[in-house]
Design a protein around this motif. Structure first.
Motif, mmCIF file in Angstrom:
data_model
loop_
_atom_site.group_PDB
_atom_site.id
_atom_site.type_symbol
_atom_site.label_atom_id
_atom_site.label_comp_id
_atom_site.label_asym_id
_atom_site.label_seq_id
_atom_site.Cartn_x
_atom_site.Cartn_y
_atom_site.Cartn_z
ATOM 1 N N UNK A 1 -17.742 102.269 114.126
ATOM 2 C CA UNK A 1 -17.222 101.078 113.439
ATOM 3 C C UNK A 1 -18.343 100.241 112.846
ATOM 4 N N UNK A 2 -19.489 100.241 113.487
ATOM 5 C CA UNK A 2 -20.630 99.511 112.925
ATOM 6 C C UNK A 2 -21.032 100.118 111.585
ATOM 7 N N UNK A 3 -20.897 101.427 111.438
ATOM 8 C CA UNK A 3 -21.269 102.113 110.195
ATOM 9 C C UNK A 3 -20.447 101.649 109.007
ATOM 10 N N UNK A 4 -19.234 101.129 109.255
ATOM 11 C CA UNK A 4 -18.404 100.676 108.138
ATOM 12 C C UNK A 4 -18.541 99.176 107.903
ATOM 13 N N UNK A 5 -19.416 98.519 108.641
ATOM 14 C CA UNK A 5 -19.670 97.110 108.401
ATOM 15 C C UNK A 5 -18.990 96.157 109.365
ATOM 16 N N UNK A 6 -18.316 96.690 110.394
ATOM 17 C CA UNK A 6 -17.665 95.817 111.370
ATOM 18 C C UNK A 6 -18.716 94.979 112.093
ATOM 19 N N UNK A 7 -18.415 93.695 112.237
ATOM 20 C CA UNK A 7 -19.362 92.771 112.873
ATOM 21 C C UNK A 7 -18.788 92.141 114.143
ATOM 22 N N UNK A 8 -17.471 92.164 114.283
ATOM 23 C CA UNK A 8 -16.829 91.521 115.425
ATOM 24 C C UNK A 8 -15.700 92.423 115.930
ATOM 25 N N UNK A 9 -15.584 92.541 117.241
ATOM 26 C CA UNK A 9 -14.544 93.380 117.821
ATOM 27 C C UNK A 9 -13.834 92.631 118.936
ATOM 28 N N UNK A 10 -12.576 92.947 119.103
ATOM 29 C CA UNK A 10 -11.813 92.533 120.271
ATOM 30 C C UNK A 10 -11.433 93.812 121.007
ATOM 31 N N UNK A 11 -11.892 93.943 122.235
ATOM 32 C CA UNK A 11 -11.618 95.133 123.037
ATOM 33 C C UNK A 11 -10.516 94.793 124.031
ATOM 34 N N UNK B 1 -17.442 111.046 114.892
ATOM 35 C CA UNK B 1 -18.687 111.237 114.153
ATOM 36 C C UNK B 1 -19.006 109.919 113.457
ATOM 37 N N UNK B 2 -20.282 109.595 113.351
ATOM 38 C CA UNK B 2 -20.692 108.259 112.907
ATOM 39 C C UNK B 2 -20.081 107.830 111.577
ATOM 40 N N UNK B 3 -19.897 108.770 110.643
ATOM 41 C CA UNK B 3 -19.461 108.404 109.299
ATOM 42 C C UNK B 3 -17.972 108.620 109.056
ATOM 43 N N UNK B 4 -17.194 109.012 110.077
ATOM 44 C CA UNK B 4 -15.813 109.416 109.840
ATOM 45 C C UNK B 4 -14.944 108.253 109.354
ATOM 46 N N UNK B 5 -15.264 107.041 109.750
ATOM 47 C CA UNK B 5 -14.446 105.906 109.340
ATOM 48 C C UNK B 5 -14.770 105.419 107.928
ATOM 49 N N UNK B 6 -15.903 105.832 107.409
ATOM 50 C CA UNK B 6 -16.270 105.436 106.050
ATOM 51 C C UNK B 6 -15.260 105.956 105.035
#
Length: 239
Positions: free
Chosen positions: A43-53, A114-119
């Protein structure tokens, strides 16, 4: 870019027992890494900066593992799901003050991503100018009956989605992975969902209501995300 994500990490992982008797499902390891680590990295790879788990089972161990999120350069909030009543109920556990007037990604945490799958999903969301975008996977009939079935048109616009359909309700060979991009209005629909026969608040029911109200939903066909199994403990995961 998608800056916010809700990660579903509350489940007890009955299919993964006895491993989840002492380890929460998102912390089961594959090749030396917790599945939650794979998801946070992706998720960080797509630019996510904040998460709620969203957590419940053995949540203290998840708190300890994630900490303040600085390892992934994330701002982390935790939400407790009181009862295991489905993915829609998990989203209802998110604090109101956390919700922003922007798109949000929702991802299960037992996937080894995989790191880029969400892109690709984010690119599809932008390309279609979609309100809702979901990752689709091709499944055999018996598997569709315990997952979901999604009907799409020739342009991959989603026409209908049914959670855990009966055999005569199956719409297509496509199921939705628990990888979505939603507008913030999803939280306006979740309280309107009637519990299913299983007593669960089904997220696809909210998606269906939004489609019927004119929200544009699209699917992206992707390889099925790998889910944790005991034989992955010491096996290479991502090629």
């Amino acid at each position: 870019m998608i800056e916010s994500a809700v990660l579903l990490a509350a489940g007890r992982g009955k299919r993964q027992r006895p491993f989840t008797d002492k380890i929460p499902k998102p912390l089961l390891q594959a090749n030396g890494r917790a599945t939650l680590d794979y998801v946070l990295t992706a998720i960080v790879r797509v630019g996510v900066k904040r998460v709620c788990i969203v957590t419940n089972h053995l949540e203290e161990k998840i708190f300890e593992f994630v900490g303040d999120g600085s390892k992934w350069n994330l701002k982390v909030t935790f939400a407790h799901q009181n009862e295991m009543r489905g993915s829609g109920d998990a989203l209802l556990s998110v604090p109101y003050q956390w919700i922003h007037d922007k798109p949000v990604m929702v991802v299960a945490t037992d996937y080894i991503l995989e790191e880029n799958v969400l892109l690709d999903l984010v690119k599809a969301h932008e390309q279609y100018e979609a309100d809702i975008t979901m990752s689709l996977k091709e499944c055999p009939v018996d598997e569709l009956m315990v997952r979901s079935s999604v009907e799409v048109d020739s342009n991959w616009r989603v026409k209908q989605i049914i959670e855990k359909p009966k055999r005569d309700e199956i719409l297509s060979r496509y199921a939705a992975s628990v990888i979505y991009i939603f507008p913030h209005e999803i939280w306006n629909y979740l309280p309107r969902i009637k519990p299913s026969e299983r007593g669960e608040i089904e997220l696809p029911d909210a998606v269906q209501m939004m489609i019927e109200d004119g929200y544009k939903a699209f699917g992206l066909l992707q390889p099925a995300p790998k889910e944790w199994k005991p034989d992955l403990i010491n096996a290479p995961l991502v090629e």
